[in-house]
Design a protein around this motif. Structure first.
Motif, short mmCIF file in Angstrom:
data_model
loop_
_atom_site.label_atom_id
_atom_site.label_comp_id
_atom_site.label_asym_id
_atom_site.label_seq_id
_atom_site.Cartn_x
_atom_site.Cartn_y
_atom_site.Cartn_z
N GLN A 1 -72.68 -32.85 -11.30
CA GLN A 1 -72.74 -33.06 -9.86
C GLN A 1 -73.50 -31.91 -9.22
OE1 GLN A 1 -68.71 -33.25 -8.51
NE2 GLN A 1 -68.36 -35.29 -9.34
N GLU A 28 -74.12 -37.67 -14.00
CA GLU A 28 -74.97 -38.69 -14.59
C GLU A 28 -75.20 -38.40 -16.06
OE1 GLU A 28 -77.85 -40.12 -11.10
OE2 GLU A 28 -78.26 -38.09 -11.79
N SER A 66 -78.92 -38.81 -1.12
CA SER A 66 -78.69 -38.33 -2.47
C SER A 66 -79.96 -38.52 -3.30
CB SER A 66 -77.52 -39.08 -3.11
OG SER A 66 -77.81 -40.44 -3.22
N CYS A 118 -76.75 -34.74 -5.43
CA CYS A 118 -76.20 -35.95 -6.07
C CYS A 118 -74.73 -35.71 -6.37
CB CYS A 118 -76.96 -36.28 -7.36
SG CYS A 118 -76.39 -37.81 -8.13
N CYS A 139 -80.19 -38.87 -6.71
CA CYS A 139 -79.67 -39.13 -8.05
C CYS A 139 -80.73 -39.83 -8.89
CB CYS A 139 -78.43 -40.00 -7.97
SG CYS A 139 -77.09 -39.28 -7.02
#
Length: 97
Positions: free
Chosen positions: A52, A60, A27, A56, A29
């Motif tokens: 999303q 966030e 991922s 990731c 992120c």
């Protein structure tokens, strides 16, 4: 000559038979962990909501702090974050009218 031909064929069979291992996608992120539950609203300069994506799997919320104090990740599940985002959405919708 037969030995060379046999070696070439054997080499080709080995190359065809060897398969790469499947890797789990890493991922990418921005937030390494869940994030903080609260930041003083006076310190927030900008808010970014990152949805999303294939790279990731989590949503966030990243805030940029004033005076070059850096960026912080907010926990999307915290009450502070949810209230702050709702206030910002209401405020923005009032300005658009």
């Amino acid at each position: 000559m037969k030995i060379i031909t046999a070696m070439v064929i054997l080499g080709c069979l080995l190359v065809v038979e060897v398969k790469g291992q499947a890797r789990s996608p890493k991922s990418r992120c921005f937030c390494a962990n869940q994030g903080v539950n609260m930041v003083s609203p006076k310190l927030i300069e900008k808010v970014e909501i990152i949805p999303q994506s294939p790279s990731c799997k989590t949503q966030e919320i990243v805030v940029t702090l004033i005076n070059s104090m850096g960026k912080k990740c907010l926990n999307p599940e915290s009450k502070f974050t949810q209230k702050y985002i709702m206030k910002a959405v209401k405020k923005r919708s009032l300005h658009k009218k």
